[in-house]
Design an enzyme around this catalytic site. Structure first.
Site, PDB file in Angstrom:
ATOM      1  N   GLU A  26       0.813  -1.216   0.000  1.00 50.45           N
ATOM      2  CA  GLU A  26       0.000   0.000   0.000  1.00 50.45           C
ATOM      3  C   GLU A  26       0.850   1.271   0.000  1.00 50.45           C
ATOM      4  O   GLU A  26       0.776   2.075   0.929  1.00 50.45           O
ATOM      5  CB  GLU A  26      -0.895   0.012   1.245  1.00 50.45           C
ATOM      6  CG  GLU A  26      -1.876  -1.140   1.289  1.00 50.45           C
ATOM      7  CD  GLU A  26      -2.598  -1.261   2.628  1.00 50.45           C
ATOM      8  OE1 GLU A  26      -3.678  -1.851   2.638  1.00 50.45           O
ATOM      9  OE2 GLU A  26      -2.072  -0.769   3.649  1.00 50.45           O
ATOM     10  N   CYS A  67       0.096  32.985  12.181  1.00 51.71           N
ATOM     11  CA  CYS A  67       0.376  33.743  13.403  1.00 51.71           C
ATOM     12  C   CYS A  67       1.033  32.902  14.477  1.00 51.71           C
ATOM     13  O   CYS A  67       0.511  32.800  15.588  1.00 51.71           O
ATOM     14  CB  CYS A  67      -0.913  34.353  13.905  1.00 51.71           C
ATOM     15  SG  CYS A  67      -1.511  35.551  12.732  1.00 51.71           S
ATOM     16  N   TYR A 103       0.784  13.993   1.820  1.00 55.75           N
ATOM     17  CA  TYR A 103       0.484  14.486   3.173  1.00 55.75           C
ATOM     18  C   TYR A 103       0.677  15.989   3.322  1.00 55.75           C
ATOM     19  O   TYR A 103       0.968  16.471   4.413  1.00 55.75           O
ATOM     20  CB  TYR A 103       1.315  13.729   4.222  1.00 55.75           C
ATOM     21  CG  TYR A 103       1.100  12.227   4.151  1.00 55.75           C
ATOM     22  CD1 TYR A 103      -0.117  11.666   4.516  1.00 55.75           C
ATOM     23  CD2 TYR A 103       2.106  11.367   3.684  1.00 55.75           C
ATOM     24  CE1 TYR A 103      -0.330  10.297   4.430  1.00 55.75           C
ATOM     25  CE2 TYR A 103       1.897  10.004   3.598  1.00 55.75           C
ATOM     26  CZ  TYR A 103       0.683   9.474   3.967  1.00 55.75           C
ATOM     27  OH  TYR A 103       0.478   8.122   3.874  1.00 55.75           O
TER      28      TYR A 103
HETATM   29  N1  LLP Z   1      -1.327   1.599   4.648  1.00 56.37           N
HETATM   30  C1  LLP Z   1      -1.767   1.955   5.872  1.00 56.37           C
HETATM   31  C2  LLP Z   1      -2.585   1.038   6.634  1.00 56.37           C
HETATM   32  C3  LLP Z   1      -1.416   3.200   6.401  1.00 56.37           C
HETATM   33  O1  LLP Z   1      -1.838   3.545   7.609  1.00 56.37           O
HETATM   34  C4  LLP Z   1      -0.601   4.082   5.637  1.00 56.37           C
HETATM   35  C5  LLP Z   1      -0.222   5.392   6.151  1.00 56.37           C
HETATM   36  C6  LLP Z   1      -0.199   3.665   4.358  1.00 56.37           C
HETATM   37  C7  LLP Z   1      -0.563   2.423   3.902  1.00 56.37           C
HETATM   38  C8  LLP Z   1       0.631   4.541   3.461  1.00 56.37           C
HETATM   39  O2  LLP Z   1       1.862   4.858   3.997  1.00 56.37           O
HETATM   40  P1  LLP Z   1       2.969   5.592   3.079  1.00 56.37           P
HETATM   41  O3  LLP Z   1       3.365   4.620   1.997  1.00 56.37           O
HETATM   42  O4  LLP Z   1       2.331   6.797   2.505  1.00 56.37           O
HETATM   43  O5  LLP Z   1       4.049   5.907   4.012  1.00 56.37           O
HETATM   44  N2  LLP Z   1       0.954  12.026   7.826  1.00 56.37           N
HETATM   45  C9  LLP Z   1       2.196  11.295   7.945  1.00 56.37           C
HETATM   46  C10 LLP Z   1       2.080   9.901   7.407  1.00 56.37           C
HETATM   47  C11 LLP Z   1       0.976   9.103   8.037  1.00 56.37           C
HETATM   48  C12 LLP Z   1       0.848   7.751   7.430  1.00 56.37           C
HETATM   49  C13 LLP Z   1      -0.410   7.111   7.833  1.00 56.37           C
HETATM   50  N3  LLP Z   1      -0.618   5.834   7.265  1.00 56.37           N
HETATM   51  C14 LLP Z   1       3.303  12.075   7.245  1.00 56.37           C
HETATM   52  O6  LLP Z   1       3.038  13.159   6.734  1.00 56.37           O
HETATM   53  O7  LLP Z   1       4.455  11.657   7.229  1.00 56.37           O
END
Ligand code: LLP
Length: 463
Positions: A320, A391, A421
């Site tokens: 994913e 601010c 993100y």
């Molecule tokens: N699968 C599941 C179950 C997840 O919870 C996530 C991300 C992904 C896949 C995708 O992860 P990626 O490949 O994008 O790392 N807001 C944070 C990241 C939070 C990720 C949440 N879950 C940031 O800006 O670094």
């Protein structure tokens, strides 16, 4: 950014409070392909283009700040992930990184599936025509309404996150006369080397059901008994922005061990395992991410080896990736508003956005790069902090970077690797209007998410 202790002590203009200093890059006009979208280039004239379009023209047409997304790069990354496993795995793009209807259509056309984690993401996916069987629903506290909508639509899988949810999804499915395909999300007890807020497989956090103490095995026992559920596999997501493959290997090994236990106890071989997302990308030239191909080979090898050792048929793998697909494909284009030199410290460059369009620096201490893009410059490097217009003093976009010393109000600067993100976590703090996402390809640009307007704000304000 290379951050190293300065042997001779800090020099004027490059002092950091931590007593470290950044070595300015050899050429401030160079655009490192590691952090910039694939079609980004600097023209002989000095300005930067993407998809064949000059950023000055994009700023003129769409305004700033704006997220500029290279569609051909996005599609190429989808294909790279799909092809990496040679058709032997399913790739679910994690919509939380960034989702819009255009993105859903690109995913569909490029043969990817989609992971959604809320009713809003599910609605976006369905409204843009993603076939329900190619959608997976995630979340650690799905509402009954979200579960009903997903089951009714016929989503390919729901990933169960708690004992309560096993029963909840089973009841909804039975009530609707359906049998829902589900996976159980387990926590494998891996400490992923990433920021605490985005690590998810250690035991003391809210996601999944622990392998430890036999809890995951108990979840399988319960799910197998319920008529409304067809348990098809086990899911593990260990965290985000991870470079080290070791955590994924341990995770794969432990998930396969559970599959073997399930076979021994129930005589059932679950046909699927999902190893989640979390692959890191380059935000600065110091980061060295892995290619999808390399990741696919490593994951397939470990799963195959463990299954052979346990006498199990190799299950179908799914992954994913979110950030690794969309992150590098976009940059945020800002206009410089003010330049404030703090003697002996650094220069603050204020842009027309900030923590409302990129909260990651404030939230995770994320590091970013930045470049002057409306022109090139031969001026000396100056140590800058790129800040927003909000601010509070924590409103930082790029904590420490170098820009040419002649950067001035009206210049356009861009922060690369903001596809993931940033828009999806954008806010209306200080009643900021969230920026558009502009997709560019082959000399054409269009907003796939338009800029918010004051009317949008007023529409919600019904007092
Ligand atoms: N699968 C599941 C179950 C997840 O919870 C996530 C991300 C992904 C896949 C995708 O992860 P990626 O490949 O994008 O790392 N807001 C944070 C990241 C939070 C990720 C949440 N879950 C940031 O800006 O670094």
């Amino acid at each position: 950014m290379s951050r190293s202790a300065h042997p001779a002590g800090p020099r004027h203009g490059d002092v950091l409070p931590e007593g470290h200093y950044f070595a300015p890059p050899a050429d401030l006009n160079a655009l490192d392909p590691k952090v910039w979208a694939r079609t980004v280039d600097r023209t002989d004239e000095g300005s930067v283009t993407v998809g064949g379009l000059d950023v000055r023209a994009l700023a003129e047409e769409f305004g700033t700040p704006a997220y500029v997304l290279d569609e051909s790069d996005f599609r190429a990354r989808c294909r790279a992930w799909r092809d990496a496993f040679g058709g032997e795995a399913d790739v679910f793009y994690a919509g939380k990184a960034f989702l819009s209807r255009a993105v859903v259509r690109w995913l569909h056309e490029e043969g990817l599936n989609l992971d959604v984690c809320s009713g809003g993401e599910l609605a976006t996916a369905l409204s843009a025509g993603m076939p329900a069987e190619r959608i997976a629903l995630h979340g650690n506290n799905k509402s009954i309404a979200e579960i009903e909508r997903a089951v009714e639509a016929g989503v390919g899988r729901i990933v169960l996150d708690s004992f309560q949810e096993i029963v909840r999804v089973a009841h909804v499915a039975e009530r609707l006369g359906k049998r829902q395909r589900v996976q159980i999300r387990v926590t494998v007890g891996v400490e992923a080397h990433t920021h605490e807020f985005i690590a998810t497989a250690h035991e003391d956090q809210k996601f999944g059901i622990a392998l430890a103490g036999g809890r995951a095995a108990e979840a399988v026992r319960r799910a197998l008994k319920l008529d409304g559920l067809e348990l098809v596999g086990i899911h593990s997501h260990i965290g985000s922005q991870i470079f080290d493959m070791a955590g994924f290997e341990v995770s794969a090994r432990r998930v396969v061990q559970l599959l073997a236990e399930v076979r021994d106890e129930h005589g059932v071989e679950l046909p699927e395992i999902d190893l989640g997302g979390g692959l890191g990308i380059a935000y600065t030239s110091d980061d060295d991410p892995r290619e999808p191909q390399e990741i696919a080979v490593a994951l397939s090898r470990i799963v195959t080896r463990e299954c052979e050792a346990a006498g199990l048929a190799v299950p179908r793998i799914s992954v994913e990736p979110g950030r690794a697909i969309v992150g590098p494909t976009a940059f945020t284009l800002y206009e410089v508003g003010t330049v404030k030199e703090l003697d002996g410290l650094r220069t603050y460059i204020s842009v027309d956005g900030g923590m409302s369009d990129n909260i990651r620096t404030a939230l995770y201490d994320a590091e970013y790069s930045v470049a002057l893009v409306s022109r090139s410059s031969d001026a000396d490097p100056m140590l800058v902090r790129v800040v927003g217009k909000h601010c509070e003093s924590g409103d930082i976009v790029v904590r420490d970077a170098f820009l040419p010393a002649d950067v001035a109000p009206g210049d356009l600067i861009a922060v690369p690797a903001t596809g993931a993100y940033c828009r999806s976590m954008a806010s209306n703090y200080n009643h900021a209007l969230r920026p558009p996402v502009v997709a560019v390809q082959d000399g054409a640009a269009r907003a796939i998410v338009r800029r918010e307007t004051e009317e949008d704000l007023m529409r919600l304000d019904v007092g």
